[in-house]
Motif scaffolding. Structure first.
Motif, PDB file in Angstrom:
ATOM      1  N   PRO A  60      -5.674 -16.136 -81.731  1.00 41.71           N
ATOM      2  CA  PRO A  60      -7.096 -15.822 -81.882  1.00 41.71           C
ATOM      3  C   PRO A  60      -7.459 -15.429 -83.317  1.00 41.71           C
ATOM      4  CG  PRO A  60      -5.935 -13.994 -80.848  1.00 41.71           C
ATOM      5  CD  PRO A  60      -4.896 -15.013 -81.194  1.00 41.71           C
ATOM      6  N   ILE A  61      -8.718 -15.674 -83.696  1.00 40.88           N
ATOM      7  CA  ILE A  61      -9.246 -15.132 -84.947  1.00 40.88           C
ATOM      8  C   ILE A  61     -10.549 -14.405 -84.621  1.00 40.88           C
ATOM      9  CG2 ILE A  61      -8.242 -16.794 -86.550  1.00 40.88           C
ATOM     10  CD1 ILE A  61     -11.007 -18.230 -86.544  1.00 40.88           C
ATOM     11  N   LEU A 100     -14.667 -13.788 -85.046  1.00 41.75           N
ATOM     12  CA  LEU A 100     -15.823 -14.654 -85.285  1.00 41.75           C
ATOM     13  C   LEU A 100     -16.416 -14.380 -86.662  1.00 41.75           C
ATOM     14  CD1 LEU A 100     -17.680 -14.407 -81.877  1.00 41.75           C
ATOM     15  CD2 LEU A 100     -16.716 -16.479 -82.854  1.00 41.75           C
ATOM     16  N   PHE A 118     -16.932 -24.534 -85.053  1.00 45.64           N
ATOM     17  CA  PHE A 118     -16.361 -24.345 -83.715  1.00 45.64           C
ATOM     18  C   PHE A 118     -15.477 -23.099 -83.656  1.00 45.64           C
ATOM     19  CE2 PHE A 118     -18.048 -28.506 -83.490  1.00 45.64           C
ATOM     20  CZ  PHE A 118     -18.466 -28.626 -82.177  1.00 45.64           C
ATOM     21  N   ILE A 148     -17.900 -19.824 -85.200  1.00 48.10           N
ATOM     22  CA  ILE A 148     -19.048 -19.208 -84.529  1.00 48.10           C
ATOM     23  C   ILE A 148     -19.131 -19.481 -83.029  1.00 48.10           C
ATOM     24  CG2 ILE A 148     -20.402 -19.141 -86.663  1.00 48.10           C
ATOM     25  CD1 ILE A 148     -22.102 -21.384 -85.666  1.00 48.10           C
ATOM     26  N   LEU A 149     -18.409 -20.481 -82.525  1.00 41.83           N
ATOM     27  CA  LEU A 149     -18.582 -20.794 -81.102  1.00 41.83           C
ATOM     28  C   LEU A 149     -17.457 -20.263 -80.222  1.00 41.83           C
ATOM     29  CD1 LEU A 149     -19.989 -24.407 -81.402  1.00 41.83           C
ATOM     30  CD2 LEU A 149     -21.239 -22.344 -80.805  1.00 41.83           C
ATOM     31  N   THR A 150     -16.232 -20.621 -80.556  1.00 39.85           N
ATOM     32  CA  THR A 150     -15.109 -20.190 -79.726  1.00 39.85           C
ATOM     33  C   THR A 150     -13.897 -19.982 -80.634  1.00 39.85           C
ATOM     34  OG1 THR A 150     -13.682 -20.812 -77.873  1.00 39.85           O
ATOM     35  CG2 THR A 150     -14.774 -22.615 -78.981  1.00 39.85           C
ATOM     36  N   PRO A 151     -13.602 -18.725 -80.990  1.00 40.48           N
ATOM     37  CA  PRO A 151     -12.650 -18.435 -82.057  1.00 40.48           C
ATOM     38  C   PRO A 151     -11.197 -18.768 -81.727  1.00 40.48           C
ATOM     39  CG  PRO A 151     -13.372 -16.405 -81.038  1.00 40.48           C
ATOM     40  CD  PRO A 151     -14.166 -17.497 -80.410  1.00 40.48           C
ATOM     41  N   GLN A 152     -10.880 -20.020 -81.628  1.00 42.01           N
ATOM     42  CA  GLN A 152      -9.523 -20.453 -81.319  1.00 42.01           C
ATOM     43  C   GLN A 152      -9.347 -21.858 -81.870  1.00 42.01           C
ATOM     44  OE1 GLN A 152      -8.922 -21.824 -77.311  1.00 42.01           O
ATOM     45  NE2 GLN A 152     -11.097 -21.811 -76.853  1.00 42.01           N
TER      46      GLN A 152
END
Lengths: 368, 307
Positions: free
Chosen positions: B114-115, B117, B204, B207-211
């Motif tokens: 994970p990172i 956002l 992506f 800002i949308l899904t941090p993976q």
């Protein structure tokens, strides 16, 4: 669907083995000898083993199998990123031609291709995960994920403050109906007014859309989300929004959402792969269908998040242990569906297998 | 009211990557080049953007690296089609396949990590009120995407360089005969399109899904391509179109989550609405202009200076 278990006695199994080997020897020559020295097993995956979910679980099962049976006895081949449908046929044929003894296809959509290739290679054994049709050399195997979902539903029902949970799915297929009903029925035992909103994102793989669907659900009062899609996208949104939480699917996903990750359903395929490959070694592989759950350890509940109150953990454990010792059934009556039709009377249960045949129905309180 | 606000915020997020990619492609197409490799360049940008943000912890660097990665991957396309005059359609499709393969390979060590956002840079006090949240609640990338639309419009219609770029797209031989480097201008346009697609990809994980997972962009590149046609190659129509497409995609999910009468439309229909809208606009354009479209005249044609 009923579970077929091998009930051959030891003596009979040995006779079959000797007889089978003796019969095959003159016909197959060298191949039979190779087979006796080292079993060749192939695995066809729809993605890559590092997806932290479905494919990861299958590859872990393969490694367990190798460790249990010994690399000197088994040789494995893994083909990754094989698309479902006609394209997979080529892969299965090639694996069969390369002299694999047993080939595992780990996705629902490989079925047609596997059935076709299985017919052309009667000596090769095929195993179709989540499949629904067998042949003389093709077995199916699946796990009762819905048993795990009953445990998740118990936690969701007990912990949700809004009384609204969500179930994020890809497409409306029997496996999802099973899951959502098990989740919802268990949640309703904790909170009779519990509502489960079901959203199908209409795609097998679109993490951004999963995340947006989670946002849409949370914006409309959902505070517990469970997903039938493989990735952690929904969990990450749950973490970001600070709702009560969500659940990992296929693997422990707490790294993505340390606060929101309540627990996970983890698939353990190792025992099945050991059994299947062992039966090739012993020469007693049989066509069958395996469908195990919590009791057999094919479905495992991950560690509980420390924020879950002790009494909720106790309730969840009671359901898990109850399903294992068969005192609790995921679908026990009274079950009324959204149309008001009684699906199971008090004291009755719905057999899990009925979902494969029946048309879709949702228990009362599910908004789909 | 709160729900409307929430929906707008989700819609803006969903629209931003499409807007970035389409703005880049608009410039590319205006110069007479059809690059179908948006999806591939987006994936290159997404994986590099993720990797750099993951390693450095700095999303600004991630965006920069994503732009560079997108531009670099577009150069493969540029060399093949502009210098070697390869077929643009086939090369663009090849670029998409390349991007998918490259990003999968490169991204393997980053899967399952994970990172954080890329959050709003405004002080959080500004975003407490729902109305203010609609204005100040977004990642810097969102504002940047809107600014870029204005910049592109200004460049194309208010600068000399923009005029030359459009001339190259409308009549390559005329531009060539009065001494402009058709190939040079197109190289520049393709690189810009690549950089924008790279940033679109970085949206992506940021800002949308941090993976990072392979195929993260989920086909948005094709929507961006349709959007350029939908907007009939006009920057501000593109802005409106991107938000319309984003709104359709978001409405589908909110309607499904709301349940009740909103569920009447099947999800397949929702998913196909952007494409249906594009077809409708194309039909309308061709009716109005008596069969002609507003596409750049040299779109997709290789330029051979010897002719």
């Amino acid at each position: 669907m009923t579970q077929k278990k091998s009930n051959l006695s030891h003596t009979r199994r040995n006779i079959l083995k000797i007889g089978g080997a003796a019969a095959a020897l003159p016909l197959l020559g060298g191949r039979a000898f190779a087979q006796m020295s080292k079993v060749k097993a192939a695995f066809v995956l729809i993605g890559t083993p590092d997806d932290n979910g479905w494919n990861f679980g299958h590859d872990l099962g393969r490694l367990d199998m190798l460790a249990a049976l010994g690399e000197e006895n088994v040789e494995t081949t893994v083909v990754t990123n094989v698309a479902e449908g006609p394209d997979s046929e080529r892969v299965f044929r090639e694996l069969a031609q390369q002299g694999n003894d047993i080939i595992f296809g780990t996705s629902f959509g490989y079925g047609d291709a596997m059935l076709k290739v299985a017919k052309q290679f009667p000596d090769v054994k095929f195993e179709w995960a989540t499949g629904f049709k067998t042949a003389s050399n093709l077995s199916i195997y699946n796990a009762k994920f819905h048993e795990g979902r009953a445990v998740l539903g118990t936690i969701a029902g007990a912990m949700s403050e809004t009384g609204v949970g969500a179930y994020l799915g890809s497409f409306p297929i029997p496996e999802v109906f099973m899951g959502v009903n098990a989740f919802h029925l268990a949640a309703q035992k904790q909170n009779p007014d519990f509502v489960t909103k079901v959203v199908y994102i209409g795609s097998w793989f679109d993490p951004a859309k999963e995340a947006d669907a989670a946002r849409a659900l949370i914006d409309q009062g959902v505070d517990v989300i469970t997903q039938h899609t493989d990735g952690p996208a929904a969990l990450q949104v749950a973490e970001e929004r600070g709702i009560i939480g969500g659940f990992g699917q296929g693997a422990d996903m707490s790294a993505f959402a340390p606060k929101a990750h309540l627990t996970a359903i983890i698939d353990i395929w190792g025992p099945y792969y050991i059994k299947a490959v062992k039966s090739i070694m012993d020469g007693n592989w049989k066509e069958g269908s395996s469908w195990e759950g919590l009791a057999a350890g094919e479905v495992v509940i991950g560690p509980y998040n420390p924020k879950i109150p002790a009494e909720v953990v106790a309730a969840a454990e009671a359901v898990r242990l109850g399903i294992i010792d068969e005192s609790i059934h995921p679908y026990d009556g009274l079950i009324v569906d959204t149309e008001g039709v009684v699906r199971a009377e008090v004291g009755d249960v719905i057999d899990d297998g009925e979902f494969w045949a029946a048309e879709a129905w949702y228990a009362k309180g599910i908004e789909a | 009211m709160d729900l409307t606000i929430a929906m707008i915020i989700t819609m803006v997020g969903a629209s931003t990557p499409i807007l970035f990619a389409a703005t880049g492609e608009l410039v590319v197409e205006k110069s007479g080049v059809l690059n179908l490799g948006i999806e591939g360049m987006m994936l290159c940008g997404a994986v590099i953007g993720f990797a750099v943000t993951f390693t450095t912890g700095n999303p600004w660097l991630g965006v920069l690296a994503a732009a560079a990665a997108g531009a670099a991957s577009s150069m493969i396309f540029a060399v093949l089609t502009l210098s070697l005059s390869a077929n643009q359609v086939a090369t663009g499709l090849a670029l998409t396949i390349f991007g998918l393969g490259f990003s999968t390979l490169f991204g393997q060590p980053y899967t399952g990590r994970p990172i954080g956002l890329f959050k709003s840079v405004f002080p959080p006090e500004l975003a407490t009120d729902p109305i203010l949240r609609v204005i100040f609640g977004y990642s810097p990338l969102v504002y940047f995407s809107m600014i870029m639309v204005g910049v592109v419009w200004w460049f194309l219609y208010r600068t000399r360089a923009g005029l030359i770029l459009r001339a190259v797209g409308e009549s390559d031989t005329s531009a060539h005969s009065i001494g402009y480097s058709v190939t040079g201008v197109r190289y520049g346009a393709v690189a810009f399109g690549g950089a924008m697609a790279g940033i679109a990809g970085a949206c992506f994980p940021l800002i949308l899904t941090p993976q990072w997972v392979e195929g993260l962009t989920g086909g948005r590149g094709w929507i961006a391509l349709a959007l350029v046609v939908f907007a009939s190659w006009r920057p501000f129509r593109l802005l409106a179109g991107a938000y319309l497409f984003g709104l359709i995609a978001t409405m589908e999910l909110y309607a499904k989550a709301a349940g009740g009468p909103f569920r009447i439309l099947p999800s397949e229909l929702w998913a196909s609405l952007p494409y249906l809208a594009t077809i409708l606009v194309l039909v309308m354009i061709s009716l109005r202009r008596e069969g002609s479209t507003s596409a750049p005249a040299c779109l997709g044609k290789p330029f051979l200076p010897t002719k």
